[in-house]
Design a protein around this motif. Structure first.
Motif, PDB file in Angstrom:
ATOM      1  N   ALA A   1      35.254  35.152  46.223  1.00  0.00           N
ATOM      2  CA  ALA A   1      35.219  36.783  46.329  1.00  0.00           C
ATOM      3  C   ALA A   1      34.644  37.532  45.345  1.00  0.00           C
ATOM      4  O   ALA A   1      35.015  37.470  44.322  1.00  0.00           O
ATOM      5  N   VAL A   2      33.563  38.343  45.588  1.00  0.00           N
ATOM      6  CA  VAL A   2      32.694  38.947  44.752  1.00  0.00           C
ATOM      7  C   VAL A   2      33.089  40.277  44.593  1.00  0.00           C
ATOM      8  O   VAL A   2      33.132  41.185  45.589  1.00  0.00           O
ATOM      9  N   CYS A   3      33.700  41.064  43.624  1.00  0.00           N
ATOM     10  CA  CYS A   3      34.191  42.302  43.157  1.00  0.00           C
ATOM     11  C   CYS A   3      35.205  42.891  44.114  1.00  0.00           C
ATOM     12  O   CYS A   3      36.321  42.426  44.158  1.00  0.00           O
ATOM     13  N   GLN A   4      34.658  43.798  45.050  1.00  0.00           N
ATOM     14  CA  GLN A   4      35.961  44.454  45.802  1.00  0.00           C
ATOM     15  C   GLN A   4      36.921  43.751  46.561  1.00  0.00           C
ATOM     16  O   GLN A   4      38.230  44.092  46.739  1.00  0.00           O
ATOM     17  N   PRO A   5      36.262  42.760  47.289  1.00  0.00           N
ATOM     18  CA  PRO A   5      37.239  41.950  47.963  1.00  0.00           C
ATOM     19  C   PRO A   5      38.155  40.973  47.404  1.00  0.00           C
ATOM     20  O   PRO A   5      38.979  40.134  47.719  1.00  0.00           O
TER      21      PRO A   5
ATOM     22  N   LEU B   1      43.005  37.336  47.413  1.00  0.00           N
ATOM     23  CA  LEU B   1      44.032  36.914  46.995  1.00  0.00           C
ATOM     24  C   LEU B   1      45.146  36.950  47.506  1.00  0.00           C
ATOM     25  O   LEU B   1      45.902  36.041  48.080  1.00  0.00           O
ATOM     26  N   ALA B   2      45.150  38.344  48.299  1.00  0.00           N
ATOM     27  CA  ALA B   2      46.309  38.617  49.284  1.00  0.00           C
ATOM     28  C   ALA B   2      46.312  37.801  50.550  1.00  0.00           C
ATOM     29  O   ALA B   2      47.337  37.218  51.056  1.00  0.00           O
ATOM     30  N   ALA B   3      45.219  37.515  51.025  1.00  0.00           N
ATOM     31  CA  ALA B   3      44.724  36.921  52.146  1.00  0.00           C
ATOM     32  C   ALA B   3      45.376  35.356  52.012  1.00  0.00           C
ATOM     33  O   ALA B   3      45.938  34.620  52.949  1.00  0.00           O
TER      34      ALA B   3
ATOM     35  N   LEU C   1      39.967  29.094  45.253  1.00  0.00           N
ATOM     36  CA  LEU C   1      39.744  30.409  45.052  1.00  0.00           C
ATOM     37  C   LEU C   1      38.957  30.842  43.964  1.00  0.00           C
ATOM     38  O   LEU C   1      39.628  30.864  43.091  1.00  0.00           O
ATOM     39  N   THR C   2      37.962  31.461  43.929  1.00  0.00           N
ATOM     40  CA  THR C   2      36.830  31.911  42.766  1.00  0.00           C
ATOM     41  C   THR C   2      37.007  33.506  42.913  1.00  0.00           C
ATOM     42  O   THR C   2      36.391  33.805  43.892  1.00  0.00           O
TER      43      THR C   2
ATOM     44  N   LYS D   1      40.143  30.351  39.898  1.00  0.00           N
ATOM     45  CA  LYS D   1      39.280  30.310  38.917  1.00  0.00           C
ATOM     46  C   LYS D   1      38.993  31.944  38.958  1.00  0.00           C
ATOM     47  O   LYS D   1      38.470  32.533  39.831  1.00  0.00           O
ATOM     48  N   VAL D   2      38.937  32.504  37.560  1.00  0.00           N
ATOM     49  CA  VAL D   2      38.707  33.936  37.462  1.00  0.00           C
ATOM     50  C   VAL D   2      37.345  33.834  36.484  1.00  0.00           C
ATOM     51  O   VAL D   2      37.353  33.203  35.664  1.00  0.00           O
ATOM     52  N   VAL D   3      36.309  35.038  36.954  1.00  0.00           N
ATOM     53  CA  VAL D   3      35.021  34.788  36.246  1.00  0.00           C
ATOM     54  C   VAL D   3      34.777  36.443  35.975  1.00  0.00           C
ATOM     55  O   VAL D   3      35.033  37.370  36.777  1.00  0.00           O
TER      56      VAL D   3
END
Length: 429
Positions: A176-180, A185-187, A203-204, A344-346
């Motif tokens: 998921a890039v930026c806004q989503p 995460l909620a989905a 989930l990245t 993973k968080v970038v």
């Protein structure tokens, strides 16, 4: 601001500038002016050429423009974007590559719905395709969606992601890039509670506003300065008579573009000045760096009013994701329910849209997830665009994300092999 006349006035201004540019280019290109060369004539023609192209791009959806990828056999394989799930507000598109052995990695790329088309992540798609089977969320321009199709807000967006994840199955890696990012995460949390077997494998989250208050930016400051009533009065308009969505309340892409440009006005002004000068000298080209960037950057889309306003109110102002207080269809979404999806968080150290710390907040919300399934990466010197589409992504982040996916795919495979042995031992007791 909620009148069709306001929307049509903006479109009229855009159309007029496109016409002025086309007229100036055509007039200054007459061969007769070559008899008495004049640098000013060349500048007028160059200004017209650049102006016509720029204003025309604002209402044109860019093509993906990905013709082929090189396979392991060294041959070019054709890429065929195909719609697998068609919905009124967005499709699930697969980049099908015929005659290529199917890749083990199955990736769902959640593209932003923040004023630009999904093609904004074209370079991300291009970098992933050689090594993965790839699906992308392709959101539609709200101006082209009839009012009869109904509403579309953050809850509907989240439900779309849930449906797409269910369709792709449990071996999927979601990026998921930026806004989503907060809604992805909620989905995932919704699936953890309602359909655990359909959860993605990993989930990245890349540069997303999980907790906008964790680090202030111009975006979060703006959200704090205005009330929802002021924002609705200033930003929301009705689609005019030219488009199929006539009468629909939207946050216009042209208004969003004005905000984008104002954030770095000096840099954009210099870029267009340099482009006009280069065009006057005959040193520009159709596919130069300026055109490649601005053909995408200037192509904007309208968002439904309810999606824009609910995003500002619920994600930024109320911080519902950050407080783990997000609801979908009246049911609370508990992010702590995620227990076996590796996350993973970038982030980028120079990200001025979603500053470092905003996305990292996701890991603290994952109270049910073991630390072994959590990972983070801060890319030094990278801005917002660079962490998913620039050299930082290609050279550093992409290999790390692939390694993260493969590590947890192997973990799942080992657990699957061990499980039958455990069941067999239990049955012999």
């Amino acid at each position: 601001m909620k009148q069709m006349a306001t929307y049509d006035l903006m479109e009229t201004m855009r159309n007029t500038n496109e016409w002025l540019g086309a007229s100036a280019r055509a007039m200054a290109s007459y061969p007769v002016f070559g008899m008495v060369p004049n640098p000013m004539v060349e500048m007028i023609a160059a200004w017209g050429k650049v102006t016509e192209r720029s204003f025309a791009r604002m209402v044109t959806k860019p093509a993906w423009g990905i013709g082929s990828v090189v396979g392991e056999d060294g041959r070019d394989h054709m890429v065929e974007p195909k719609v697998e799930i068609a919905r009124p507000f967005g499709d699930l598109v697969r980049f099908h590559i015929p005659n290529r052995p199917e890749k083990a990695r199955r990736i769902l790329l959640c593209a932003p719905m923040s004023g630009h088309y999904a093609t904004l992540v074209r370079s991300t798609v291009t970098s992933l395709l050689p090594d993965a089977e790839l699906w992308v969320t392709d959101w539609h321009n709200a101006r082209d969606i009839p009012v009869s199709a109904g509403k579309f807000d953050v809850e509907d967006y989240t439900q779309y992601l849930v449906d797409f994840m269910k369709h792709l199955g449990p071996d999927t890696h979601v990026i998921a890039v930026c806004q989503p990012a907060p809604l992805a995460l909620a989905a995932t949390a919704m699936l953890a509670e309602e359909s655990p077997d359909a959860q993605p494998l990993t989930l990245t989250l890349i540069g997303g506003p999980i907790d906008p208050d964790a680090a202030a930016t111009d975006v979060t400051d703006f959200g704090r300065r205005v009330t929802m009533g002021q924002l609705e009065d200033m930003a929301i308009q009705r689609v005019g008579f030219k488009y199929a969505g006539v009468g629909r309340l939207v946050y216009p892409g042209l208004l969003q573009l004005a905000g984008f440009l104002s954030m770095n006005l000096d840099r954009h002004t210099q870029a267009f000045t340099d482009k006009i000068t280069a065009a006057a000298r005959g040193e520009d080209s159709e596919s130069d760096q300026h055109n490649r960037f601005y053909d995408e950057y200037l192509a904007v889309m309208d968002m439904t009013a309810e999606f824009y306003l609910s995003t500002v109110e619920r994600i930024f102002k109320n911080g519902e994701i950050a407080k783990n207080a997000f609801e979908v269809n009246g049911k609370m979404v508990d992010i702590g329910k995620i227990t076996n999806v590796a996350v993973k968080v970038v982030e980028g150290s120079k990200d001025d849209i979603s500053a470092p710390g905003q996305c990292l907040a996701a890991l603290a919300l994952l109270t049910g997830l073991p630390d072994a399934l959590k990972a983070q990466h801060l890319e030094e010197g990278a801005g917002h665009y660079g962490i998913f589409a620039g050299s930082s992504w290609r050279n550093n982040i992409r290999p790390l994300v692939f390694n993260f996916m493969d590590t947890h795919a192997e973990r799942k495979a080992k657990n699957a092999k061990a499980e039958p042995a455990v069941k067999l031992a239990a049955s012999n007791v």
